[in-house]
Write a protein that holds these residues in place. Structure first.
Motif, mmCIF file in Angstrom:
data_model
loop_
_atom_site.group_PDB
_atom_site.id
_atom_site.type_symbol
_atom_site.label_atom_id
_atom_site.label_comp_id
_atom_site.label_asym_id
_atom_site.label_seq_id
_atom_site.Cartn_x
_atom_site.Cartn_y
_atom_site.Cartn_z
ATOM 1 N N ILE A 148 0.842 -1.189 0.000
ATOM 2 C CA ILE A 148 0.000 0.000 0.000
ATOM 3 C C ILE A 148 0.877 1.238 0.000
ATOM 4 O O ILE A 148 1.714 1.421 0.879
ATOM 5 N N ASN A 149 0.687 2.097 -1.006
ATOM 6 C CA ASN A 149 1.501 3.309 -1.110
ATOM 7 C C ASN A 149 0.681 4.547 -0.753
ATOM 8 O O ASN A 149 -0.471 4.460 -0.307
ATOM 9 N N ALA A 150 1.237 5.715 -0.980
ATOM 10 C CA ALA A 150 0.582 6.966 -0.600
ATOM 11 C C ALA A 150 -0.737 7.161 -1.347
ATOM 12 O O ALA A 150 -1.729 7.624 -0.765
ATOM 13 N N LEU A 154 -4.497 7.566 0.326
ATOM 14 C CA LEU A 154 -5.386 8.700 0.045
ATOM 15 C C LEU A 154 -6.762 8.220 -0.404
ATOM 16 O O LEU A 154 -7.792 8.762 0.017
ATOM 17 N N MET A 155 -6.782 7.208 -1.267
ATOM 18 C CA MET A 155 -8.058 6.671 -1.726
ATOM 19 C C MET A 155 -8.816 6.024 -0.575
ATOM 20 O O MET A 155 -10.031 6.233 -0.415
ATOM 21 N N LEU A 156 -8.113 5.256 0.246
ATOM 22 C CA LEU A 156 -8.756 4.625 1.398
ATOM 23 C C LEU A 156 -9.335 5.671 2.346
ATOM 24 O O LEU A 156 -10.464 5.529 2.844
ATOM 25 N N ALA A 202 -8.594 3.033 7.208
ATOM 26 C CA ALA A 202 -10.037 3.006 6.920
ATOM 27 C C ALA A 202 -10.743 2.043 7.865
ATOM 28 O O ALA A 202 -10.993 0.882 7.506
ATOM 29 N N PRO A 203 -11.077 2.486 9.064
ATOM 30 C CA PRO A 203 -11.725 1.600 10.043
ATOM 31 C C PRO A 203 -13.062 1.032 9.577
ATOM 32 O O PRO A 203 -13.501 -0.001 10.089
ATOM 33 N N THR A 204 -13.733 1.690 8.638
ATOM 34 C CA THR A 204 -15.020 1.186 8.163
ATOM 35 C C THR A 204 -14.872 0.057 7.144
ATOM 36 O O THR A 204 -15.869 -0.580 6.780
#
Length: 243
Positions: A148-150, A154-156, A202-204
């Motif tokens: 997982i990159n930057a 950002l999307m997450l 992204a906890p959801t």
């Protein structure tokens, strides 16, 4: 041939799912791959099609996440979703029917994001997420080998914020692709690390599904199909099977 230890490691990681449908339910939805078909491509907000209220799921990911390969595996087809040797070639929201016309559900392929993405693709995707009443789940793909990159974070973060905002009909779930490109020894640390990062950002996000869909035997595709059908309300999940 893949190592049996690789499959055992992935299975152990993948037990934390939402539940399992009966095989009969699953077969009824994806039983006839030849009935799947391409419906429409949307390059602009105005060209997003109206499809009779059929439930939809959309798949996004960085340009090298292996979306086309996974989508073809889900649909049971070799080349319905076009792939390219050059990542990032998807330029539109592409809508595919699952099941005979008018379809049981719609699978949407979104343009890749990251260094090969374009701003207008992101605007189209954001409009779709915010306005599509039929959308039931957003799947975000992560390449097991690349991590997982930057851009992924950002999307997450953006998807998580939208989910937390309420009022939208969809949930968020991660899919880890190309797990067979990581050695068995590395897999034991790679997968938990990916899961930890996903949940921190992204906890959801629902627990990730681990897949390998390029070479046979495929892995995790059945779990993705079940997740899609459940998200679309097409099957019932027996929570007792989680224990």
């Amino acid at each position: 041939m893949r190592s049996p230890h690789l499959h055992q490691g992935i299975r152990a990681f993948g037990r934390a799912q939402q539940g399992y449908a009966t095989k009969a339910q699953h077969d009824a939805i994806f039983a006839n791959p030849r009935s799947a078909g391409f419906l429409a491509a949307a390059l602009t907000e105005a060209s997003v099609p109206t499809l009779q209220g059929i439930p939809e799921v959309v798949v996004t990911g960085r340009a090298n996440a292996g979306k086309s390969t996974l989508l073809n595996a889900i649909l049971g087809r070799k080349d319905l979703v076009l792939s390219s040797s050059k990542p990032g070639r998807t330029k539109s929201l592409n809508f595919f029917r699952v099941g005979p016309d008018p379809g049981k559900l719609i699978l949407v392929d979104a343009p890749g994001y990251g260094s090969r993405g374009r701003p207008e693709w992101g605007q189209l995707f954001s409009h779709y997420l915010g306005s599509r009443k039929e959308l039931r789940r957003v799947y975000i793909l992560f390449n097991a080998k690349h991590g997982i990159n930057a851009a992924d974070k950002l999307m997450l973060e953006d998807l998580n914020a939208q989910a937390l905002g309420g009022g939208l009909p969809w949930t968020l779930q991660a899919i880890i692709t190309k797990s067979d490109t990581v050695s068995t020894r590395e897999l034991a640390t790679v997968l938990p690390k990916l899961q930890k990062t996903i949940f921190e950002v992204a906890p959801t996000c629902l627990p990730p599904i681990v897949t390998a869909s390029l070479k046979h035997p495929l892995f995790g595709v059945t779990e993705v199909r079940k997740s899609i059908a459940e998200a679309c309300g097409l099957l019932k999940v027996d929570a007792n099977l989680l224990h």
